[in-house]
Design an enzyme around this catalytic site. Structure first.
Site, PDB file in Angstrom:
ATOM      1  N   ARG A 234     -87.301  64.983 -12.467  1.00 29.82           N
ATOM      2  CA  ARG A 234     -85.900  64.879 -12.071  1.00 29.82           C
ATOM      3  C   ARG A 234     -85.082  64.355 -13.244  1.00 29.82           C
ATOM      4  NH1 ARG A 234     -86.739  67.923  -8.733  1.00 29.82           N
ATOM      5  NH2 ARG A 234     -86.479  67.807  -6.469  1.00 29.82           N
ATOM      6  N   GLU A 263     -76.233  68.263 -12.766  1.00 28.83           N
ATOM      7  CA  GLU A 263     -76.505  69.705 -12.709  1.00 28.83           C
ATOM      8  C   GLU A 263     -75.415  70.394 -11.895  1.00 28.83           C
ATOM      9  OE1 GLU A 263     -81.374  69.303 -12.952  1.00 28.83           O
ATOM     10  OE2 GLU A 263     -80.431  69.736 -11.026  1.00 28.83           O
ATOM     11  N   HIS A 285     -82.873  74.304 -14.318  1.00 25.89           N
ATOM     12  CA  HIS A 285     -83.577  73.943 -13.083  1.00 25.89           C
ATOM     13  C   HIS A 285     -84.210  75.174 -12.422  1.00 25.89           C
ATOM     14  CE1 HIS A 285     -83.678  70.490  -9.979  1.00 25.89           C
ATOM     15  NE2 HIS A 285     -84.710  71.291  -9.772  1.00 25.89           N
TER      16      HIS A 285
END
Length: 319
Positions: A234, A263, A285
């Site tokens: 993360r 993000e 991601h």
């Protein structure tokens, strides 16, 4: 029964969602803004969400809501305790993306360790065509065989990364971010020692009070100058300002990130402004997003709905 998928674009337009139509009236939205969510959930029995927040206010606006299906493993976007008070079930999907994330981990390693961007550019810019010899070795790379691979967060994904790393001839060690004592196959190291001896360090941990800002400039400084750092856990575990500084100073060979603190990435993020861009690989991601993983995710969500309708417990999230 009415089912709504609030952010269907997060699983991709190439994934067939018609499987949900067998349960009743199904509606999907590419994405749902905060101000739109209340109207979109007010009449439905089942909500499917990946990242859209379902908090107390949203739950109170959904009088008919019986089930929240999270299209992910993490459920931090759901007020689980309030859902339980209201008698609303919450399910997630675990383990669907393990192979995809592991594959992406090694894709990053090879890209950085083998200097693939440099060599690809060398050929495509026409430099190779001007060479007097058949090869070009001005930017040396390393083998994985015989190297030490340090894993931060030895969960399902971390263990699988370790297994694959072993097949390449690596010695695997790990640091436990939970502190829970378990009988593991690999040797457990304190964080500082793991950073000092590892050639590859890969992060596969959740973000919490123990892992936030875990790797700062001072920690990265402990690593070998030939080391590669990977974060597939993360964003927020690696301090991004400190990493940018460390890369510009050449403290490590390179870094690969699939997750970021914010993000999508902020255009002012210092990682976008580093001098040696070849030392950094950032992907948006996507480690979890192989076609196979996304198909499995949708199939598992459908199974969760089916089990709920049949009164069975399946992937139920409880406090």
């Amino acid at each position: 029964m009415k089912i709504v998928f609030l952010d269907a674009d997060t699983v991709g337009e190439d994934i067939d969602l018609s499987i949900f139509e067998k349960f009743g009236e199904f509606q999907k939205f590419p994405y749902t803004e905060r101000e739109e969510v209340f109207d979109r959930v007010k009449d439905v029995d089942v909500v499917i969400t990946n990242k859209v927040i379902i908090d107390r206010d949203v739950i109170d606006s959904a009088d008919k809501l019986k089930l929240i299906c999270v299209a992910a493993t993490g459920v931090n976007n759901i007020d689980i305790s309030y859902a339980k008070v209201k008698g609303i079930g919450v399910t997630n999907v675990a383990g669907y993306s393990t192979e995809s994330v592991v594959q992406h981990t090694f894709g990053m390693v090879f890209y950085l360790l083998h200097r693939l961007r440099y060599y690809d550019d060398y050929v495509k810019k026409g430099d190779y065509s001007k060479s007097k010899i058949f090869t070009h070795i001005s930017n040396p790379f390393y083998e994985l065989n015989g190297k030490t691979w340090g894993i931060i967060g030895l969960g399902t994904i971390g263990r699988r990364v370790g297994q694959v790393a072993e097949s390449f001839g690596c010695e695997v060690i790990y640091f436990s971010t939970s502190g829970v004592e378990r009988d593991e196959k690999y040797e457990k190291y304190p964080l500082d020692e793991l950073l000092k001896v590892s050639d590859i360090v890969s992060i596969h941990a959740p973000l919490n009070e123990r892992t936030r800002n875990l790797l700062t400039y001072e920690k990265i400084k402990m690593m070998k100058r030939s080391a590669v750092l990977l974060n597939l856990g993360r964003g927020g575990i690696v301090n991004e300002d400190d990493l940018a500084k460390a890369l510009d100073e050449g403290l490590i060979l390179g870094a690969g990130l699939d997750v970021l603190e914010k993000e999508p990435i902020d255009l002012e993020n210092p990682l976008l402004k580093i001098k040696n861009k070849d030392s950094l690989l950032i992907t948006p991601h996507i480690a979890w997003t192989s076609i196979e993983a996304r198909r499995k995710l949708i199939k598992e969500i459908a199974e969760n709905i089916k089990a709920f309708l049949e009164g069975k417990e399946r992937n139920r999230v409880d406090l």
